[in-house]
Design an enzyme around this catalytic site. Structure first.
Site, mmCIF file in Angstrom:
data_model
loop_
_atom_site.group_PDB
_atom_site.id
_atom_site.type_symbol
_atom_site.label_atom_id
_atom_site.label_comp_id
_atom_site.label_asym_id
_atom_site.label_seq_id
_atom_site.Cartn_x
_atom_site.Cartn_y
_atom_site.Cartn_z
ATOM 1 N N ARG A 150 -33.788 37.437 61.443
ATOM 2 C CA ARG A 150 -32.782 36.381 61.238
ATOM 3 C C ARG A 150 -32.912 35.758 59.846
ATOM 4 O O ARG A 150 -31.915 35.554 59.144
ATOM 5 C CB ARG A 150 -32.976 35.275 62.266
ATOM 6 N N ILE A 225 -42.408 33.296 52.444
ATOM 7 C CA ILE A 225 -42.132 32.150 53.323
ATOM 8 C C ILE A 225 -42.487 32.515 54.764
ATOM 9 O O ILE A 225 -42.050 31.838 55.699
ATOM 10 C CB ILE A 225 -40.651 31.711 53.261
ATOM 11 N N ARG A 227 -45.940 34.360 56.649
ATOM 12 C CA ARG A 227 -47.302 33.970 56.996
ATOM 13 C C ARG A 227 -48.237 34.497 55.922
ATOM 14 O O ARG A 227 -48.037 35.600 55.400
ATOM 15 C CB ARG A 227 -47.712 34.585 58.336
ATOM 16 N N GLU A 256 -54.609 27.217 54.598
ATOM 17 C CA GLU A 256 -53.788 26.009 54.493
ATOM 18 C C GLU A 256 -54.208 24.962 55.536
ATOM 19 O O GLU A 256 -54.623 25.338 56.635
ATOM 20 C CB GLU A 256 -52.291 26.352 54.646
ATOM 21 N N HIS A 274 -46.041 24.648 53.015
ATOM 22 C CA HIS A 274 -45.560 25.178 54.309
ATOM 23 C C HIS A 274 -44.506 24.238 54.916
ATOM 24 O O HIS A 274 -44.723 23.647 55.976
ATOM 25 C CB HIS A 274 -46.725 25.379 55.292
HETATM 26 C C1 8YV Z 1 -43.479 25.169 61.046
HETATM 27 C C2 8YV Z 1 -43.536 27.696 61.202
HETATM 28 O O1 8YV Z 1 -44.448 25.043 60.103
HETATM 29 O O2 8YV Z 1 -41.740 28.283 62.565
HETATM 30 C C3 8YV Z 1 -42.890 28.538 62.228
HETATM 31 O O3 8YV Z 1 -43.525 29.497 62.684
HETATM 32 O O4 8YV Z 1 -44.535 28.029 60.682
HETATM 33 C C4 8YV Z 1 -42.841 26.437 60.793
HETATM 34 O O5 8YV Z 1 -41.511 26.351 60.998
HETATM 35 C C5 8YV Z 1 -44.131 24.671 62.238
HETATM 36 O O6 8YV Z 1 -44.076 25.387 63.364
HETATM 37 C C6 8YV Z 1 -43.811 23.209 62.414
HETATM 38 O O7 8YV Z 1 -44.916 22.463 62.265
#
Ligand code: 8YV
Length: 308
Positions: A150, A225, A227, A256, A274
């Site tokens: 997506r 953007i 992991r 992080e 992040h």
């Molecule tokens: C957020 C994320 O950092 O969606 C994810 O997997 O890493 C991010 O959107 C997180 O889940 C919110 O704190």
């Protein structure tokens, strides 16, 4: 009726916390509750994408049935253990896609045009004595998108507005009007801007490594953007320090929120905390969807967004 007990691994904005507290007896893991005592009462865990849930915590909750993620990634959860224990998992897809794509584009532009450094140049008065150095053009270049889910597709839609030629790698070719280049090294060779948007899995671990970076080459930029585990961070630092690639923009890091100090010295790296999904609107939608999944579970209704 007594409120069900849930365990929170992550903290949430006040609006979401208030709603959770109204519906559930909430236990916050970071306040070190006695898991021997409360573990058996916990039926659901609320967490986020980065934190996931430690397997020891899952084991300490013998009646756990649902893990609700505020985020899309579920790489920080032991899926085998959850399958064995019949624990269901939900995440918050779709609602965060546009924000992640927006930040990816912002990172591309900021890196290539050195927008943060240019701001400093204007703000500091350096402009009065020297012009800001020329930077790299973005429009009309070539992008490679590694992982065409997506978020990758939303990035591609935006890139089209820049007249950028789009190629992608994914497990399978998709019915999309972009060039499919299955091998990540070939994709890196092709691309001026290489976006990493793939979910972190054992197959994608360090998929960006010394060889991929070499293929990206001295004119290529990396944007991650997804992991940190998708990128070999030491290989990336070596490549940035020796200018084997032109630059990297990163929203995710191995340790992080602690960032390898080698990054701090690099002018060809753009570092972000992040926050790809971190807008008021999107975080509100993520909180709502996570709570809707919890509510569906406790009302015995089908989950709205179980992981697939
Ligand atoms: C957020 C994320 O950092 O969606 C994810 O997997 O890493 C991010 O959107 C997180 O889940 C919110 O704190």
């Amino acid at each position: 009726m007594p409120k069900p007990h849930i365990l929170q691994i992550a903290s949430y904005p006040a609006h979401d916390q208030t709603a959770l507290d109204a519906a559930y007896t909430t236990h916050r893991l970071w306040l070190n509750p006695d898991l021997n005592q409360i573990g058996p009462q916990i039926q659901a865990i609320a967490t986020n994408g980065g934190a996931g849930v430690a397997s020891a915590v899952i084991r300490a909750c013998p009646n756990l049935k649902l893990i609700a993620i505020y985020g899309v990634g579920y790489d920080a959860i032991d899926l085998t253990l959850c399958a064995e224990r019949h624990i269901q998992i939900t995440n918050t897809p779709d609602v965060l896609t546009g924000d992640c794509a927006d930040l990816a584009l912002g990172m591309m532009l900021s890196l290539a045009r050195q927008i943060p450094a240019a701001d400093h140049h204007a703000r500091s008065g350096a402009w009065t004595t020297a012009s800001f150095p020329l930077q790299r053009r973005v429009w009309g270049t070539k992008a490679g998108i590694l992982g065409m889910g997506r978020i990758g597709q939303d990035i591609a839609t935006r890139l089209q507005g820049f007249g950028i030629d789009i190629a992608y790698s994914a497990r399978h070719q998709k019915p999309l009007p972009y060039t499919y280049i299955p091998d990540p090294i070939d994709l890196a060779t092709h691309a001026d801007f290489l976006f990493v948007t793939a979910a972190a899995t054992p197959e994608t671990h360090h998929i960006i490594n010394a060889a991929t970076l070499k293929a990206l080459g001295p004119n290529g930029f990396l944007i991650n953007i997804s992991r940190a585990a998708n990128v070999d961070e030491n290989a990336l630092l070596d490549a940035l320090e020796t200018h084997q690639i032109a630059g990297a923009a990163l929203d995710v890091f191995d340790a992080e929120p602690h960032i390898n100090p080698r990054f701090a010295a690099l002018t060809n790296a753009l570092l972000q905390p992040h926050h790809a999904s971190a807008t008021h609107e999107t975080r509100r939608a993520m909180g709502q969807l996570m709570r809707d999944n919890l509510a569906a579970y406790f009302a015995n209704r089908p989950l709205i967004t179980p992981i697939t």
